[in-house]
Design an enzyme around this catalytic site. Sequence first.
Site, PDB file in Angstrom:
ATOM      1  N   LYS A 155       2.521 -15.057   2.915  1.00 27.56           N
ATOM      2  CA  LYS A 155       2.520 -15.832   1.659  1.00 27.56           C
ATOM      3  C   LYS A 155       3.976 -16.069   1.283  1.00 27.56           C
ATOM      4  O   LYS A 155       4.427 -15.771   0.164  1.00 27.56           O
ATOM      5  CB  LYS A 155       1.756 -15.054   0.574  1.00 27.56           C
ATOM      6  N   TYR A 158       0.798  -1.228   0.000  1.00 30.54           N
ATOM      7  CA  TYR A 158       0.000   0.000   0.000  1.00 30.54           C
ATOM      8  C   TYR A 158       0.831   1.278   0.000  1.00 30.54           C
ATOM      9  O   TYR A 158       0.337   2.342   0.342  1.00 30.54           O
ATOM     10  CB  TYR A 158      -0.963   0.001   1.204  1.00 30.54           C
ATOM     11  N   ASP A 184      -3.956 -17.845   1.952  1.00 28.28           N
ATOM     12  CA  ASP A 184      -5.114 -18.446   1.273  1.00 28.28           C
ATOM     13  C   ASP A 184      -5.763 -19.501   2.163  1.00 28.28           C
ATOM     14  O   ASP A 184      -6.993 -19.558   2.295  1.00 28.28           O
ATOM     15  CB  ASP A 184      -4.758 -18.997  -0.125  1.00 28.28           C
ATOM     16  N   ASP A 204      -6.001  -5.946   5.375  1.00 23.52           N
ATOM     17  CA  ASP A 204      -7.167  -5.220   4.868  1.00 23.52           C
ATOM     18  C   ASP A 204      -8.253  -6.222   4.470  1.00 23.52           C
ATOM     19  O   ASP A 204      -9.413  -6.117   4.878  1.00 23.52           O
ATOM     20  CB  ASP A 204      -6.727  -4.366   3.669  1.00 23.52           C
TER      21      ASP A 204
HETATM   22 MG    MG Z   1     -10.524  -2.075   3.957  1.00 26.46          MG
END
Ligand code: MG
Length: 335
Positions: free
Chosen positions: A172, A123, A205, A229
């Site tokens: 991951k 981000y 996952d 998120d």
């Molecule tokens: Mg969000």
Amino acid sequence: MHNVVLIEGDGIGPEISRAVQQILKAAGAPINWIPARAGMGAYRELGNPLPDETIELIDKYKVALKGPLETPVGGGFRSINVALRQRFELFSNIRPAKSLPGIHSPFTHVDMVIFRENTQGMYIGQERWVGDDEKHAESIAVVTREASEKIIHAAFQYARKHNFKKVAVVHKANILKLTTGLFLNIGREIAPQYPDIEFRDVIVDNMAMQMVMRPEQFDVVVTTNLFGDILSDLASGLVGGLGLTGSANIGEKHAMFEAVHGSAPDIAGQKKANPSALLFSSLMMLDYLGENEISAKIHQAVISTLKDNLDACTPDIGGKGDTFTYADAVCLALK
Ligand code: MG
Ligand code: NAI
């Protein structure tokens, strides 16, 4: 009196902010609200989605309660939420999801808290076109030892303080070996410093599946920005939806409290928005300010409203009321 900057925000922001202010006032919370502008509304009216004055007010008063801010999809300005988290180094995004009485959900024993690294990962906004024909785009993710250590320690310390038994690092690292691999390795390094807390790691996952199959197995979860998120919206879904989950963005010197949800343009201005999410965020804020008794009193009033007066609540959780009948019901329960 605590001075708190209030950014009402976009979409449903003004409605839910008003409801939250009403409830905190009724509970006698000693808050002096300092209004400030940000988001699409500020952009339209002032030509700037994040005016300098707003930055200065947060810098000065240190604590803010923020409604959701609309961010244009695709082009347009960068997310103001991300900008604020980075500007004030609000490295911990703490997002609890807990089953509530009276709320219809197939899951009744969810009690987990997601710690999302809040300042880097995918981000950071480092994206670019390769070539000039817009056929090839790239994005950079950043993970640093310093930021990872801070968020992972924060997660373990929170687990200890709140009597949680387990911390899970979600990653991951099988594919993103350097970035989320670094995050995982730091988790493994830090875990032995908290021998009283059980540690495990879960690949993201599988985590999504585990959360839907057996969410009760998780206590505190710590992960990088993007995964945090996504998983925190998933966690909200497990306990009755985005209308019910609050969050805290905490740094060394500043703190900003906000709902997990966005500006909900589909229901904005219709009094359908559930103010609980922003209210729970404001309770995290009251705890942060040391007003634990008032926070607990309001929490109790919400629980009894959900249990005994669901009709007065908003439609997203099966109520027949609206944002303000719900706020009135919580105020009544406070008496
Ligand atoms: Mg969000
Ligand atoms: P959203 O969270 O606004 O809405 C998703 C769904 O949940 C919608 O159906 C909405 O009606 C419902 N919902 C959300 N909050 C609710 C509430 N309090 N009560 C009842 N129902 C509620 O997500 P969406 O639609 O993806 O994003 C809309 C805008 O919000 C975008 O511009 C996005 O960038 C922004 N956003 C801002 C955030 C923030 O300020 N922290 C976080 C997430 C999104």
